[in-house]
Scaffold this motif. Sequence first.
Motif, PDB file in Angstrom:
ATOM      1  N   MET A   1      37.469  29.409  36.359  1.00 33.39           N
ATOM      2  CA  MET A   1      38.182  29.426  37.629  1.00 33.39           C
ATOM      3  C   MET A   1      37.183  29.711  38.741  1.00 33.39           C
ATOM      4  SD  MET A   1      41.203  32.020  38.897  1.00 33.39           S
ATOM      5  CE  MET A   1      40.347  33.561  38.605  1.00 33.39           C
ATOM      6  N   ARG A   2      37.175  28.877  39.720  1.00 31.03           N
ATOM      7  CA  ARG A   2      36.303  29.041  40.889  1.00 31.03           C
ATOM      8  C   ARG A   2      37.166  29.016  42.145  1.00 31.03           C
ATOM      9  NH1 ARG A   2      30.782  29.459  39.431  1.00 31.03           N
ATOM     10  NH2 ARG A   2      30.498  28.397  37.482  1.00 31.03           N
ATOM     11  N   ILE A   3      36.658  29.666  43.173  1.00 29.84           N
ATOM     12  CA  ILE A   3      37.368  29.752  44.448  1.00 29.84           C
ATOM     13  C   ILE A   3      36.541  29.021  45.493  1.00 29.84           C
ATOM     14  CG2 ILE A   3      38.222  31.315  46.233  1.00 29.84           C
ATOM     15  CD1 ILE A   3      38.291  33.482  43.998  1.00 29.84           C
ATOM     16  N   ARG A   7      38.148  28.797  51.489  1.00 26.59           N
ATOM     17  CA  ARG A   7      39.405  29.564  51.413  1.00 26.59           C
ATOM     18  C   ARG A   7      39.143  31.024  51.774  1.00 26.59           C
ATOM     19  NH1 ARG A   7      44.066  30.498  52.811  1.00 26.59           N
ATOM     20  NH2 ARG A   7      45.254  31.823  51.441  1.00 26.59           N
ATOM     21  N   LEU A  31      31.448  26.879  45.800  1.00 26.45           N
ATOM     22  CA  LEU A  31      32.446  27.330  44.834  1.00 26.45           C
ATOM     23  C   LEU A  31      32.017  28.703  44.317  1.00 26.45           C
ATOM     24  CD1 LEU A  31      33.162  24.059  42.852  1.00 26.45           C
ATOM     25  CD2 LEU A  31      34.590  25.151  44.585  1.00 26.45           C
ATOM     26  N   ASP A  33      32.332  32.023  41.977  1.00 21.90           N
ATOM     27  CA  ASP A  33      32.777  32.514  40.675  1.00 21.90           C
ATOM     28  C   ASP A  33      33.294  33.936  40.862  1.00 21.90           C
ATOM     29  OD1 ASP A  33      33.160  33.406  38.108  1.00 21.90           O
ATOM     30  OD2 ASP A  33      31.113  32.991  37.437  1.00 21.90           O
ATOM     31  N   PRO A  34      34.610  34.164  40.730  1.00 23.47           N
ATOM     32  CA  PRO A  34      35.156  35.499  40.978  1.00 23.47           C
ATOM     33  C   PRO A  34      34.610  36.564  40.029  1.00 23.47           C
ATOM     34  CG  PRO A  34      36.901  33.972  40.324  1.00 23.47           C
ATOM     35  CD  PRO A  34      35.631  33.197  40.400  1.00 23.47           C
ATOM     36  N   PRO A  48      41.428  37.507  43.812  1.00 24.02           N
ATOM     37  CA  PRO A  48      41.080  36.134  43.412  1.00 24.02           C
ATOM     38  C   PRO A  48      42.292  35.280  43.048  1.00 24.02           C
ATOM     39  CG  PRO A  48      39.596  37.694  42.374  1.00 24.02           C
ATOM     40  CD  PRO A  48      40.667  38.498  43.062  1.00 24.02           C
ATOM     41  N   VAL A  52      43.026  31.449  44.625  1.00 29.05           N
ATOM     42  CA  VAL A  52      43.061  30.247  43.801  1.00 29.05           C
ATOM     43  C   VAL A  52      44.386  29.513  43.966  1.00 29.05           C
ATOM     44  CG1 VAL A  52      43.081  29.396  41.426  1.00 29.05           C
ATOM     45  CG2 VAL A  52      41.423  31.107  42.122  1.00 29.05           C
ATOM     46  N   ASP A  53      45.477  30.243  44.044  1.00 33.67           N
ATOM     47  CA  ASP A  53      46.804  29.628  44.118  1.00 33.67           C
ATOM     48  C   ASP A  53      47.088  29.041  45.492  1.00 33.67           C
ATOM     49  OD1 ASP A  53      48.312  32.170  42.023  1.00 33.67           O
ATOM     50  OD2 ASP A  53      47.234  30.348  41.505  1.00 33.67           O
ATOM     51  N   SER A  56      43.434  25.312  50.212  1.00 36.48           N
ATOM     52  CA  SER A  56      42.414  25.446  51.239  1.00 36.48           C
ATOM     53  C   SER A  56      42.918  24.779  52.501  1.00 36.48           C
ATOM     54  CB  SER A  56      41.119  24.768  50.788  1.00 36.48           C
ATOM     55  OG  SER A  56      40.572  25.442  49.699  1.00 36.48           O
TER      56      SER A  56
END
Length: 57
Positions: A1-3, A7, A31, A33-34, A48, A52-53, A56
Motif C-alpha cells: 500500500m502506497r500513498i 494526497r 508514492l 510507503d506508510p 494512512p 489511501v481511501d 487525490s
Amino acid sequence: MRIARDRIVTVLRERGQQMRADWIERELPELVDPAQHVGLLATLHLDPADLVDAPSR
C-alpha cells in the motif's frame, strides 16, 4: 500500500500547514510507503488508512 504524496500535501494545505506541505513536496517520493514513514505521518497526525481511501485531488 502506497500513498500519493499529493494526497498528503492536499490534506496539509487544507489544514493551513503550508510550510509542512512544501517540505513534504520537496522531501518525499511521489508514492509514500506508510511503513517507512510511519513516524512522520504520526507527527503530522495523519492516518494512512484515511489517506489511501480518499481520492487525490
